[in-house]
Scaffold this motif. Structure first.
Motif, mmCIF file in Angstrom:
data_model
loop_
_atom_site.group_PDB
_atom_site.id
_atom_site.type_symbol
_atom_site.label_atom_id
_atom_site.label_comp_id
_atom_site.label_asym_id
_atom_site.label_seq_id
_atom_site.Cartn_x
_atom_site.Cartn_y
_atom_site.Cartn_z
ATOM 1 N N GLY A 121 25.795 37.739 46.541
ATOM 2 C CA GLY A 121 26.961 38.022 47.371
ATOM 3 C C GLY A 121 28.262 37.863 46.602
ATOM 4 O O GLY A 121 28.416 36.925 45.821
ATOM 5 N N GLY A 122 29.164 38.789 46.798
ATOM 6 C CA GLY A 122 30.516 38.662 46.269
ATOM 7 C C GLY A 122 30.705 38.967 44.788
ATOM 8 O O GLY A 122 31.799 38.785 44.258
ATOM 9 N N VAL A 123 29.646 39.463 44.131
ATOM 10 C CA VAL A 123 29.791 39.693 42.675
ATOM 11 C C VAL A 123 30.527 40.993 42.341
ATOM 12 O O VAL A 123 30.979 41.178 41.206
ATOM 13 N N GLY A 124 30.619 41.889 43.313
ATOM 14 C CA GLY A 124 31.345 43.141 43.045
ATOM 15 C C GLY A 124 30.529 44.403 43.273
ATOM 16 O O GLY A 124 30.899 45.478 42.782
ATOM 17 N N LYS A 125 29.446 44.315 44.069
ATOM 18 C CA LYS A 125 28.594 45.491 44.303
ATOM 19 C C LYS A 125 29.361 46.628 44.963
ATOM 20 O O LYS A 125 29.289 47.777 44.525
ATOM 21 N N THR A 126 30.087 46.292 46.049
ATOM 22 C CA THR A 126 30.809 47.335 46.783
ATOM 23 C C THR A 126 31.884 47.968 45.904
ATOM 24 O O THR A 126 32.078 49.188 45.908
ATOM 25 N N THR A 127 32.549 47.119 45.137
ATOM 26 C CA THR A 127 33.590 47.610 44.235
ATOM 27 C C THR A 127 33.001 48.593 43.216
ATOM 28 O O THR A 127 33.545 49.676 43.001
ATOM 29 N N VAL A 128 31.877 48.217 42.610
ATOM 30 C CA VAL A 128 31.267 49.102 41.612
ATOM 31 C C VAL A 128 30.775 50.391 42.274
ATOM 32 O O VAL A 128 30.922 51.478 41.712
ATOM 33 N N ILE A 150 32.370 45.301 33.227
ATOM 34 C CA ILE A 150 33.634 45.746 33.832
ATOM 35 C C ILE A 150 34.589 44.562 33.755
ATOM 36 O O ILE A 150 34.291 43.499 34.293
ATOM 37 N N PRO A 151 35.693 44.713 33.069
ATOM 38 C CA PRO A 151 36.594 43.575 32.923
ATOM 39 C C PRO A 151 37.288 43.227 34.230
ATOM 40 O O PRO A 151 37.297 44.027 35.171
ATOM 41 N N ASN A 152 37.849 42.044 34.279
ATOM 42 C CA ASN A 152 38.680 41.676 35.412
ATOM 43 C C ASN A 152 39.869 42.637 35.417
ATOM 44 O O ASN A 152 40.548 42.794 34.417
ATOM 45 N N ASP A 153 40.088 43.303 36.531
ATOM 46 C CA ASP A 153 41.117 44.340 36.569
ATOM 47 C C ASP A 153 42.161 43.984 37.636
ATOM 48 O O ASP A 153 41.916 44.162 38.837
ATOM 49 N N PRO A 154 43.312 43.460 37.214
ATOM 50 C CA PRO A 154 44.332 43.045 38.185
ATOM 51 C C PRO A 154 44.811 44.203 39.061
ATOM 52 O O PRO A 154 45.131 44.009 40.242
ATOM 53 N N PHE A 213 44.971 46.795 44.545
ATOM 54 C CA PHE A 213 44.548 47.845 45.473
ATOM 55 C C PHE A 213 43.807 47.226 46.646
ATOM 56 O O PHE A 213 43.993 47.592 47.803
ATOM 57 N N ASP A 214 42.927 46.280 46.322
ATOM 58 C CA ASP A 214 42.119 45.600 47.337
ATOM 59 C C ASP A 214 43.025 44.874 48.336
ATOM 60 O O ASP A 214 42.862 44.979 49.548
ATOM 61 N N MET A 215 43.996 44.156 47.814
ATOM 62 C CA MET A 215 44.920 43.380 48.661
ATOM 63 C C MET A 215 45.753 44.297 49.543
ATOM 64 O O MET A 215 46.051 43.986 50.692
#
Ligand SMILES: Nc1ncnc2c1ncn2[C@@H]1O[C@H](COP(=O)(O)OP(=O)(O)OP(=O)(O)O)[C@@H](O)[C@H]1O
Ligand SMILES: [Mg+2]
Length: 252
Positions: free
Chosen positions: A11-18, A213-217, A222-224
């Motif tokens: 959970g929360g690792v970034g699946k939806t984002t990827v 995938i690097p940490n992308d500020p 965009f998420d916020m």
């Protein structure tokens, strides 16, 4: 047959984002119709893509089960359920989105599930790509894709805990009767050089790393701001990292 690309991981690792970034990549290639499937009951792929979701397969199932006699005259239950699924499909110029929603409640839903599964499978044949965002568990994946997955990315953040979840899912795959053609680890929010302990754990799992995938500020902004990740610029760090991975693993 469509090429099925799926994501699994803690959970929360970034699946939806990827999943959203992969969709962004594929829509840019214009290589045939794409179906995005949100298979997470706490669905938020739609939100990540800037879409409002009004109906899910779970809602259809509930509506039907509450009033099985409510089928409009002249229709049988199969036609009726298929019509509802078609109405739940969010159609956009670049892709369509289907949201699975809640899983079954109590009672026997087998017949309804069979109809819904058969239809979603029939539907998926119309697409060149199917991008499936999963919940942390894997049950949906085995049920919703007739067990065939062309590319499964096991997503982990840059942590040993994330990798242990990858290891667990990897060892579960066989018992899920999933036919996975290609399998690789995808690291999110990781550094360019991965540490020795991390790589040691990866070597024990014995799967390749598709990429980091690097940490992308910019992505986080965009998420916020609830902006669609489809609108990230081409030169954003995460977009470029995903392009590199896709060009290697799913060249179009
Ligand atoms: N590369 C990245 N750079 C910056 N932020 C990121 C990156 N990847 C993911 N995030 C952020 O991490 C958070 C969790 O990501 P996401 O929702 O994609 O995880 P998930 O695995 O789908 O979670 P869940 O298991 O709850 O569905 C989000 O706020 C997202 O914006
Ligand atoms: Mg998610």
């Amino acid at each position: 047959m469509s090429k099925v690309i799926a994501f699994a991981g803690k959970g929360g690792v970034g699946k939806t984002t990827v999943a959203a970034l992969v969709l962004r990549h594929l829509t840019g290639k214009k290589n045939g119709p794409i179906l995005a499937v949100d298979a997470d009951p706490n669905s938020n792929l739609g939100e990540t893509l800037g879409l409002e979701v009004t109906s899910t397969i779970g809602d259809i199932r509930e509506t039907y089960m509450k009033d099985p006699q409510g089928i409009p005259s002249g229709m049988d239950k199969v036609n009726y359920l298929e019509l509802l699924v078609e109405q739940a499909l969010i159609e956009k110029p670049a892709f369509d989105l289907l949201v699975m929603g809640r899983q079954e409640g109590q009672g026997c839903y087998c017949m309804v599930n069979n109809i819904l599964n058969n239809f979603t499978e029939k539907l998926s044949a119309h697409y060149a790509y199917m991008v499936v965002d999963n919940e942390a568990g894997m049950e949906h994946l085995s049920r919703r894709t007739s067990g065939k997955v062309d590319m499964l990315f096991l997503v982990t953040d840059y942590s040993l805990r994330g990798l242990r979840a990858v290891r667990r899912i990897n060892s579960m795959l066989e018992s899920l009767k999933l036919d996975v053609k290609n399998l690789a680890i995808l690291v999110t929010r990781g550094p360019e050089d991965l540490s020795e302990p991390f790589l040691k754990e990866v070597a024990e799992i014995n799967l390749p790393i598709a990429g980091v995938i690097p940490n992308d500020p910019e992505l986080l902004d965009f998420d916020m701001e609830k902006k669609s990740l489809l609108e990230l610029p081409d030169n954003s760090l995460s977009v470029q990292a995903v392009a590199k991975i896709m060009n290697e693993y799913l060249p179009t």
